[in-house]
Design an enzyme around this catalytic site. Sequence first.
Site, PDB file in Angstrom:
ATOM      1  N   ASP A 132      -5.868  -7.877   0.333  1.00 51.25           N
ATOM      2  CA  ASP A 132      -5.034  -6.809   0.859  1.00 51.25           C
ATOM      3  C   ASP A 132      -5.410  -6.639   2.333  1.00 51.25           C
ATOM      4  OD1 ASP A 132      -3.327  -4.461   0.840  1.00 51.25           O
ATOM      5  OD2 ASP A 132      -5.184  -3.312   0.969  1.00 51.25           O
ATOM      6  N   LYS A 133      -4.419  -6.412   3.199  1.00 49.86           N
ATOM      7  CA  LYS A 133      -4.703  -6.352   4.635  1.00 49.86           C
ATOM      8  C   LYS A 133      -5.395  -5.059   5.037  1.00 49.86           C
ATOM      9  CE  LYS A 133      -1.687  -5.124   7.763  1.00 49.86           C
ATOM     10  NZ  LYS A 133      -2.416  -4.091   8.557  1.00 49.86           N
ATOM     11  N   THR A 134      -4.713  -3.953   4.832  1.00 53.29           N
ATOM     12  CA  THR A 134      -5.171  -2.688   5.394  1.00 53.29           C
ATOM     13  C   THR A 134      -6.404  -2.166   4.679  1.00 53.29           C
ATOM     14  OG1 THR A 134      -2.892  -2.167   5.954  1.00 53.29           O
ATOM     15  CG2 THR A 134      -4.469  -0.357   6.023  1.00 53.29           C
ATOM     16  N   LYS A 165       2.832  -5.878  -5.997  1.00 50.68           N
ATOM     17  CA  LYS A 165       1.655  -6.680  -5.645  1.00 50.68           C
ATOM     18  C   LYS A 165       1.171  -7.529  -6.822  1.00 50.68           C
ATOM     19  CE  LYS A 165      -0.221  -4.084  -1.754  1.00 50.68           C
ATOM     20  NZ  LYS A 165      -1.416  -3.458  -1.156  1.00 50.68           N
ATOM     21  N   ASP A 208      -8.510  -2.224  -1.972  1.00 51.63           N
ATOM     22  CA  ASP A 208      -9.240  -0.962  -1.961  1.00 51.63           C
ATOM     23  C   ASP A 208      -8.392   0.258  -2.290  1.00 51.63           C
ATOM     24  OD1 ASP A 208      -7.703  -0.770   0.357  1.00 51.63           O
ATOM     25  OD2 ASP A 208      -9.228   0.414   1.386  1.00 51.63           O
TER      26      ASP A 208
END
Length: 732
Positions: free
Chosen positions: A411-413, A588, A607
């Site tokens: 996950d990016k953020t 996702k 997260d």
Amino acid sequence: MGYMVEPIMDERTPHDGHSADGIAMRDHGAGHEMHTATDHVPSHDPHADHGDHTDHAGSHDHAGHAGHAGHGDHVARFRRLFWIMLVLAVPVVAFSPMFAMLVGYHVPDVFVLQAIPPVIGTVLYVWGGQPFLTGAISEIRGRRPGMMLLIALAITVAFLASWGATLGLLDHELDFWWELALLIVIMLLGHWIEMRSLAQTTSALDSLAALLPDQAERVNGDDVELVAPADLRVGDVVLIRPGGRVPADAVVVEGSANLDESMITGESRAVPRAIGDQVVAGTIATDSALRARVTAVGDDTALAGIGRLVAEAQSSSSRAQRLADRAAGWLFWFALLAGILTAIVWTAIGLPDAAVVRVITVLVIACPHALGLAIPLVVSIATERAARGGILVKDRMALERMRQVDAVLFDKTGTLTEGAPAVTGIAVAADFTEDDALGLAASAESDSEHPLAAAIRTAAESRGLARGTVSAFRSEPALGVRAIVDARTVEVGGPALLRQAGVTEMPEAAGWRAEGAIILHVLVDGRVAGALRLADAIREESRAAVRALQQRGVDVVMITGDAEAVAASVAAELGIERFFAGVRPEDKSARVAELQSEGRTVAMVGDGVNDAPALARADVGIAIGAGTDVAIGSAGVVLASSDPRSVVATIELSRAAYRKMRQNLWWAAGYNLAAVPLAAGVLAPIGFVLPMSVGAILMSVSTVVVALNAQLLRRLDLRPESVAAAPEQRTR
């Protein structure tokens, strides 16, 4: 807020329509990370019977140490029993007629001296053999015959045969008192070494508990009183002196200090903690004193949560362990059949006395002791090493599967990025430098509480830029901020500010906009001095993590709710070739399934709440420590820190542990399969007969080899900076 948030954010972040994956304005302090990382785990007393070692007992349920309350007690027990039996064994061996004949001396024909072997030998059998005899009874009752039953059969046959020879009922050559004594002593030595190895392994939990100080300093008005950490209550204020340990999870209310959190997160650098920051029980204030208000005590602390995860991982079963359990069971029947065939063959050729010797030797040497220790010891050491490296294994199967992972979906953020805006680029007009533009912007934003203002101030502080004298600060809705800085009018804002001032944006702004960045311009006395590019800051560790994974043949894929331009920019900067952009939270898990449909073994790293379904769907779910309770609850592995390099460490640990399991299984099973025929006497026709005592020594040596091989796993360096280093650096 220094200026209206909504209008300016609308103009600055045209693609930020997603709520969960945008630039998150949330607290990602490391202290908070640890608290959320472990505070939710299921109730499990970290100090309750962690010596029970369920898997170990499952594979060979020694009464001598199965179901025991603590390996430490059994280390002392077997050590004491070994030395006592060794002392008693000396006269048994010395006054044994058979041993005397082999060595070349004669035992005087005195009743007292001749009674020593059977009398003391009986004590050895009853007292020294008690762990094996009671273990055999437990195995029979549990209908799980294993090594304790084999050992008990061996020493019982030797004991009965020796008494038969002593009383004249059997041939005198069946006097095995000296061999029985050595057999029991050697078996006790092997168990002592095994228990010591297991005690060293389960000390992970003891060492976690030892992180708490013996006493805490509780502030009571103007006084400071010494109390036990267990006596602290939520709301108490404690004093942490320089070099002292934090006694409970707390939030800083006075002072600031750098805290060494390496024993919790695995991160080697001390991290700053100031008023409002969370501090975690067991960490150390390195340079200054703090006062902190207790937020969690006892089983609610992060430290206790880590203990629960370690205990649950060490007691959970795995595929490799189940294989070892089955192999140990098969080996028992193999040994029993070999013993029966040995008795039949030697008796058939007219050597019944030799048949007894050979059967005892077969039963002794075939004990699947090493096999029973092969997997539990490796797994216990692996979970301990993981916990010390900031990798909390909730599901042992997850750790086992990590070695097979060939695609990691990040996950990016908040995972690859900081989850907060940062200044990532500066463009300036003529007559201005980058420091000029940034310093003036930071000064103008000095009274603003907006996250973008905080990012600008942080960037200026990192360059050591001093703030000017500020007056007449005001925030203008939909425009930005305006202030007088050192007698010059400075304005900072978005496109609306430029339109009002009638000026054009910096040429670089078009390219930044295409990448999805936030753009703020700095105006000085009505003219453009420069432009600031703000974006979700990429973690410095992310680059090393991506590179290290790719070097290991693992594909790195990024998933985000951000727009294509933003995702492409981050992916390009990190060297990630494949990414999913604009993914809604509920979609996702579908992307995880898509990778799995391609034949990939996928680890998902996330997260947020919206990551939970994907974490659960992945072959291995990895929650970073800054994540929410929901995300962590869906994961099999929890990273105590937010360092993505820990993913690399998890793979390294999984692969190393698997190698050790395989080596131990091959050694333990292969040794038994090769040694049993020798014990049965297949080489007797060419004059080689394996002595019973040598068989016992070889059996114990096999156990020691397996234990020592597992201990080598402790040498694995799981520090993030080490596992992510270039291959040539790792081999130095």
